[in-house]
Design a protein around this motif. Structure first.
Motif, PDB file in Angstrom:
ATOM      1  N   ARG A  93     -24.270  27.820  78.965  1.00 41.20           N
ATOM      2  CA  ARG A  93     -22.997  28.528  78.921  1.00 41.20           C
ATOM      3  C   ARG A  93     -23.082  29.897  79.605  1.00 41.20           C
ATOM      4  O   ARG A  93     -22.292  30.215  80.476  1.00 41.20           O
ATOM      5  CB  ARG A  93     -22.523  28.693  77.488  1.00 41.20           C
ATOM      6  CG  ARG A  93     -21.178  29.418  77.405  1.00 41.20           C
ATOM      7  CD  ARG A  93     -20.660  29.500  76.004  1.00 41.20           C
ATOM      8  NE  ARG A  93     -20.022  28.226  75.675  1.00 41.20           N
ATOM      9  CZ  ARG A  93     -19.635  27.890  74.467  1.00 41.20           C
ATOM     10  NH1 ARG A  93     -19.835  28.702  73.465  1.00 41.20           N
ATOM     11  NH2 ARG A  93     -19.042  26.737  74.256  1.00 41.20           N
ATOM     12  N   CYS A  94     -24.045  30.730  79.190  1.00 34.73           N
ATOM     13  CA  CYS A  94     -24.087  32.110  79.691  1.00 34.73           C
ATOM     14  C   CYS A  94     -25.163  32.341  80.750  1.00 34.73           C
ATOM     15  O   CYS A  94     -25.147  33.358  81.432  1.00 34.73           O
ATOM     16  CB  CYS A  94     -24.288  33.104  78.540  1.00 34.73           C
ATOM     17  SG  CYS A  94     -25.930  33.053  77.792  1.00 34.73           S
ATOM     18  N   GLY A  95     -26.107  31.395  80.882  1.00 37.80           N
ATOM     19  CA  GLY A  95     -27.141  31.511  81.899  1.00 37.80           C
ATOM     20  C   GLY A  95     -28.351  32.343  81.508  1.00 37.80           C
ATOM     21  O   GLY A  95     -29.321  32.407  82.253  1.00 37.80           O
ATOM     22  N   ARG A  96     -28.299  32.969  80.334  1.00 33.69           N
ATOM     23  CA  ARG A  96     -29.456  33.752  79.891  1.00 33.69           C
ATOM     24  C   ARG A  96     -30.556  32.824  79.378  1.00 33.69           C
ATOM     25  O   ARG A  96     -30.312  31.657  79.080  1.00 33.69           O
ATOM     26  CB  ARG A  96     -29.056  34.723  78.776  1.00 33.69           C
ATOM     27  CG  ARG A  96     -28.147  35.845  79.277  1.00 33.69           C
ATOM     28  CD  ARG A  96     -27.789  36.773  78.163  1.00 33.69           C
ATOM     29  NE  ARG A  96     -26.905  36.024  77.256  1.00 33.69           N
ATOM     30  CZ  ARG A  96     -26.284  36.521  76.217  1.00 33.69           C
ATOM     31  NH1 ARG A  96     -26.455  37.778  75.879  1.00 33.69           N
ATOM     32  NH2 ARG A  96     -25.494  35.784  75.468  1.00 33.69           N
ATOM     33  N   ARG A 102     -36.305  29.593  69.536  1.00 33.13           N
ATOM     34  CA  ARG A 102     -35.290  28.542  69.417  1.00 33.13           C
ATOM     35  C   ARG A 102     -35.793  27.242  70.029  1.00 33.13           C
ATOM     36  O   ARG A 102     -35.626  26.169  69.467  1.00 33.13           O
ATOM     37  CB  ARG A 102     -33.981  28.967  70.079  1.00 33.13           C
ATOM     38  CG  ARG A 102     -32.908  27.866  70.075  1.00 33.13           C
ATOM     39  CD  ARG A 102     -31.537  28.440  70.316  1.00 33.13           C
ATOM     40  NE  ARG A 102     -30.511  27.453  70.560  1.00 33.13           N
ATOM     41  CZ  ARG A 102     -29.922  26.703  69.629  1.00 33.13           C
ATOM     42  NH1 ARG A 102     -30.306  26.803  68.368  1.00 33.13           N
ATOM     43  NH2 ARG A 102     -28.969  25.850  69.940  1.00 33.13           N
ATOM     44  N   LEU A 103     -36.417  27.345  71.203  1.00 31.93           N
ATOM     45  CA  LEU A 103     -36.934  26.142  71.852  1.00 31.93           C
ATOM     46  C   LEU A 103     -38.080  25.525  71.063  1.00 31.93           C
ATOM     47  O   LEU A 103     -38.273  24.307  71.101  1.00 31.93           O
ATOM     48  CB  LEU A 103     -37.372  26.457  73.283  1.00 31.93           C
ATOM     49  CG  LEU A 103     -36.231  26.777  74.247  1.00 31.93           C
ATOM     50  CD1 LEU A 103     -36.783  27.244  75.585  1.00 31.93           C
ATOM     51  CD2 LEU A 103     -35.308  25.572  74.424  1.00 31.93           C
ATOM     52  N   ALA A 104     -38.830  26.341  70.332  1.00 30.52           N
ATOM     53  CA  ALA A 104     -39.909  25.808  69.499  1.00 30.52           C
ATOM     54  C   ALA A 104     -39.342  24.955  68.364  1.00 30.52           C
ATOM     55  O   ALA A 104     -39.901  23.920  68.013  1.00 30.52           O
ATOM     56  CB  ALA A 104     -40.760  26.942  68.939  1.00 30.52           C
ATOM     57  N   ALA A 109     -32.592  22.148  73.066  1.00 29.68           N
ATOM     58  CA  ALA A 109     -31.435  23.052  73.047  1.00 29.68           C
ATOM     59  C   ALA A 109     -30.925  23.313  74.457  1.00 29.68           C
ATOM     60  O   ALA A 109     -31.704  23.500  75.391  1.00 29.68           O
ATOM     61  CB  ALA A 109     -31.810  24.369  72.373  1.00 29.68           C
ATOM     62  N   THR A 110     -29.611  23.351  74.585  1.00 29.73           N
ATOM     63  CA  THR A 110     -28.987  23.638  75.883  1.00 29.73           C
ATOM     64  C   THR A 110     -28.328  25.011  75.904  1.00 29.73           C
ATOM     65  O   THR A 110     -27.918  25.471  76.962  1.00 29.73           O
ATOM     66  CB  THR A 110     -27.916  22.584  76.233  1.00 29.73           C
ATOM     67  OG1 THR A 110     -26.923  22.588  75.212  1.00 29.73           O
ATOM     68  CG2 THR A 110     -28.534  21.200  76.375  1.00 29.73           C
ATOM     69  N   GLU A 114     -26.527  32.570  70.346  1.00 26.78           N
ATOM     70  CA  GLU A 114     -25.210  33.219  70.384  1.00 26.78           C
ATOM     71  C   GLU A 114     -24.134  32.260  70.903  1.00 26.78           C
ATOM     72  O   GLU A 114     -23.071  32.113  70.303  1.00 26.78           O
ATOM     73  CB  GLU A 114     -25.275  34.468  71.270  1.00 26.78           C
ATOM     74  CG  GLU A 114     -24.006  35.284  71.233  1.00 26.78           C
ATOM     75  CD  GLU A 114     -24.130  36.547  72.087  1.00 26.78           C
ATOM     76  OE1 GLU A 114     -23.135  36.904  72.719  1.00 26.78           O
ATOM     77  OE2 GLU A 114     -25.218  37.135  72.104  1.00 26.78           O
ATOM     78  N   CYS A 115     -24.402  31.589  71.996  1.00 28.98           N
ATOM     79  CA  CYS A 115     -23.413  30.671  72.570  1.00 28.98           C
ATOM     80  C   CYS A 115     -23.232  29.430  71.687  1.00 28.98           C
ATOM     81  O   CYS A 115     -22.111  28.938  71.536  1.00 28.98           O
ATOM     82  CB  CYS A 115     -23.824  30.263  73.984  1.00 28.98           C
ATOM     83  SG  CYS A 115     -23.620  31.591  75.197  1.00 28.98           S
ATOM     84  N   ALA A 116     -24.306  28.949  71.115  1.00 27.58           N
ATOM     85  CA  ALA A 116     -24.197  27.783  70.227  1.00 27.58           C
ATOM     86  C   ALA A 116     -23.346  28.102  69.007  1.00 27.58           C
ATOM     87  O   ALA A 116     -22.627  27.242  68.501  1.00 27.58           O
ATOM     88  CB  ALA A 116     -25.589  27.314  69.793  1.00 27.58           C
ATOM     89  N   GLY A 117     -23.391  29.340  68.554  1.00 30.70           N
ATOM     90  CA  GLY A 117     -22.582  29.749  67.414  1.00 30.70           C
ATOM     91  C   GLY A 117     -21.107  29.869  67.724  1.00 30.70           C
ATOM     92  O   GLY A 117     -20.278  29.872  66.826  1.00 30.70           O
TER      93      GLY A 117
END
Length: 119
Positions: A93-96, A102-104, A109-110, A114-117
């Motif tokens: 979504r935001c490219g950051r 989170r990946l651990a 996760a894509t 913040e964007c997932a929320g």
């Protein structure tokens, strides 16, 4: 995922996730076959036999769990494709960058937290 070590570790983790999903799907497919075979061997009437409702519920439950396993497998495949493309670990979504923590926890996760929320 700029460094080779991080990429290799991510690939290993994603392949583990993929293998676990594949094994879960195969086991659920066998369970589904067992439920269907049990239903075929029984003289049940789902509408009037209390056991018929149980068999129907078991079949629906195994089907739902198998769909979840298929989705996990597809998510792992998509994450591996992002890894190959060099976009793994970047928020769709935001490219950051998606934080390593989170990946651990969620290697497929894509989006960043913040964007997932915001979904």
């Amino acid at each position: 995922m700029a460094d080779e070590g991080g990429t290799a570790a991510a690939r290993t983790r994603l392949e583990e996730v993929r293998a676990a999903a594949r094994a879960r799907l195969e086991a659920l497919d066998r369970s589904f076959d067992d439920v269907v075979a049990a239903a075929d061997g029984a003289n049940t009437d789902d509408e009037h036999d209390p056991e018929g409702a149980t068999i129907g519920f078991e079949r629906a439950q195994v089907t739902a769990l198998a769909e979840q396993a298929r989705q996990s497998l597809a998510d792992a495949d998509a994450a591996l494709a992002r890894l190959d493309a060099g976009t793994y670990g970047r928020c769709a979504r935001c490219g950051r960058d998606i934080p390593a923590a989170r990946l651990a926890v969620r290697p497929t996760a894509t989006m960043c937290v913040e964007c997932a929320g915001r979904r």
